[in-house]
Motif scaffolding. Sequence first.
Motif, PDB file in Angstrom:
ATOM      1  N   ALA A 413      79.397  67.597   7.461  1.00 55.70           N
ATOM      2  CA  ALA A 413      80.595  66.856   6.961  1.00 55.70           C
ATOM      3  C   ALA A 413      81.279  65.991   7.656  1.00 55.70           C
ATOM      4  O   ALA A 413      81.918  64.911   7.741  1.00 55.70           O
ATOM      5  N   THR A 414      81.703  66.800   9.009  1.00 56.22           N
ATOM      6  CA  THR A 414      82.380  66.226   9.818  1.00 56.22           C
ATOM      7  C   THR A 414      81.639  64.990  10.760  1.00 56.22           C
ATOM      8  O   THR A 414      82.263  63.987  10.877  1.00 56.22           O
ATOM      9  N   ILE A 417      81.623  62.044   8.301  1.00 57.51           N
ATOM     10  CA  ILE A 417      82.986  61.431   8.094  1.00 57.51           C
ATOM     11  C   ILE A 417      83.307  60.362   9.618  1.00 57.51           C
ATOM     12  O   ILE A 417      83.680  59.416   9.502  1.00 57.51           O
ATOM     13  N   CYS A 420      81.422  57.463   9.323  1.00 57.09           N
ATOM     14  CA  CYS A 420      81.791  56.434   8.376  1.00 57.09           C
ATOM     15  C   CYS A 420      83.217  55.769   9.146  1.00 57.09           C
ATOM     16  O   CYS A 420      83.300  54.594   8.758  1.00 57.09           O
ATOM     17  N   ILE A 421      83.803  56.565   9.683  1.00 59.38           N
ATOM     18  CA  ILE A 421      84.995  55.999  10.714  1.00 59.38           C
ATOM     19  C   ILE A 421      84.421  54.737  11.533  1.00 59.38           C
ATOM     20  O   ILE A 421      85.012  53.868  11.746  1.00 59.38           O
TER      21      ILE A 421
END
Length: 591
Positions: A413-414, A417, A420-421
Amino acid sequence: MPYREPRSLLSERCWKHTLLSIEKSLEYADANPYHNWSYVGSKWRKVEEKLPRRMVRWTRKAIEWIKGPEPPVPYRIQPFFERIQTFPTRLLSRLPKLARVTIYLCAFMLWLVLFGVLISKRGLPSDIGGVGAPVRLACTSKLWYSSQSCGLDGTNCLPFDDTAFSFFCPSDCAGVEVLNPYTIGDTQIIYQSLVVGGTPNATESSEFVYRGDSFICGAAIHAGIVKDSRGGCGVLSLIGEQSSYGSAASHGIQSVGFNSSFPMSFDFDQSDRVVRAAETCGDPRWDLLILSTIFTSTFSLFTTTSGALASFLPAAFVATVIYRFTIRKTLRKLTAQIEKTVLWIGGCWVGAMSNVTLELIPLQRLTSHDIHQQPGAITALVILVLVIAGVAIYQAWCFRREGRLPRYLALYATLGIGLCILLAVPGLQLRIHHYILALLLLPGTSLQTRPSLLCQGLLVGLFINGIARWGFASILQTAAALRGDAQLGTVVPNITTPIINATNITFAWTGLAKGYEGVSVLVNDVERFRGSHQEGDTSFTWTRQDSAHPEFFRFGFINYIPFGSVSYSDFTHAGTWWPNGSWSDIPPGAS
């Protein structure tokens, strides 16, 4: 005065201490996967009071399922025919420790010596054909890079003739293709070897003649000078302008024809003295691959601990982290020697040679542009995603059984994310290279299962292949860097119907696109005109150079940049002026 350790020793001790601390914390987490759930549970109960009871009940069941069984069930590979697989290690364990260390050191030394012998045997000669030592070329090396880089009349790519040099080509160049549309006269090729010509020029010589923008190594294979399987050396001679280049299939390469003139051409010296001088010249990579495969498989069969692997891998931060926190978890206390050798070592070599072993998969680059333009790429990508998804689901189930699924879900999940950033960074585009894909997927293989052995070896090989070929290429790249020599997606000039007068043809354009200052004209893929609107250049007249062959015209906008540079838009497709004086209009679209 008190003694102070050197800074290098302090740094080394701090580094080792940090790794050991991380390692111990991860091992504690593996052994006690539920040690922090009580704290999380107390916080979660306050949230549950504000949620519907049915949602709370299903959420609790989902969390309990993700946490896995209590106690955890660690995976351990039980070898098939264990007595046979452990025979090499049991045989070696009968020897004293000093004897085992001596054997390993002698084996490493033998590996290095044979490696050096093979390299020296395939070393390049000091002179071939009296033109000097060979120049090392890449499979995509060519003399005429592009019409834009060679400049007006090709002056940046001089000389065109009366020059010769010797060269060395690596193996496996026949399959190297252009990855973006490439225009040759009125023909456009893609995913094809860039070899233009390759038929004898009967008027001057019997040597095979190639256009100057052909891949040199591809042309050498096509001409039979170099063997694709082992590479080799040759002597190239520039022979200037030629008026026709025939198409021919030879040695697994289909060349492209071009029925007009081009200022730069070359052929190869096939005299006996050149052939004799080049006999010992070859690419040793396949011999070295066989040698390294034999030794790595032998070490795998006779090694019960993965500790030797840590010192063998390059002393780099990434390699150290990969070994300590992923590879060691899979290989520790593994006694399936044959299965480890076949799955892990075999997968590693497949990944490390992915430019050869996986070349049939139509996915050259994981970019939207390449996926949409390469035939079969979307289907291959869908199949690849389904395979990865299936393996990921199986690995997630195994992590759940071991009680480690929550931590790995949090890790991915990290990572998600973070990606995505990166995707949201303005002006830059995300590029998933070989080594990045390996680093993203490797944590999901830190299990002792047979699929983990195969997948982990393959990913480690992909990491090695990516770093060896391209280094640590940036994960964020500009659109221009990703595009390379592909089309820009810009507008192209609107050319009116030309005026033909005997041996002259005159073109005019209706204006300039915003941001451009002039028009460039390519005749037979060579820039012959570069005008400026401020100086009144709104037309171009060309005098026919060869009455026996057609001539091809393409047009693009230009913009002048300080310090003498020029930027170009896309060019039109080619309009054709035929020998009989007729004109074929420019097809719509860009090239």
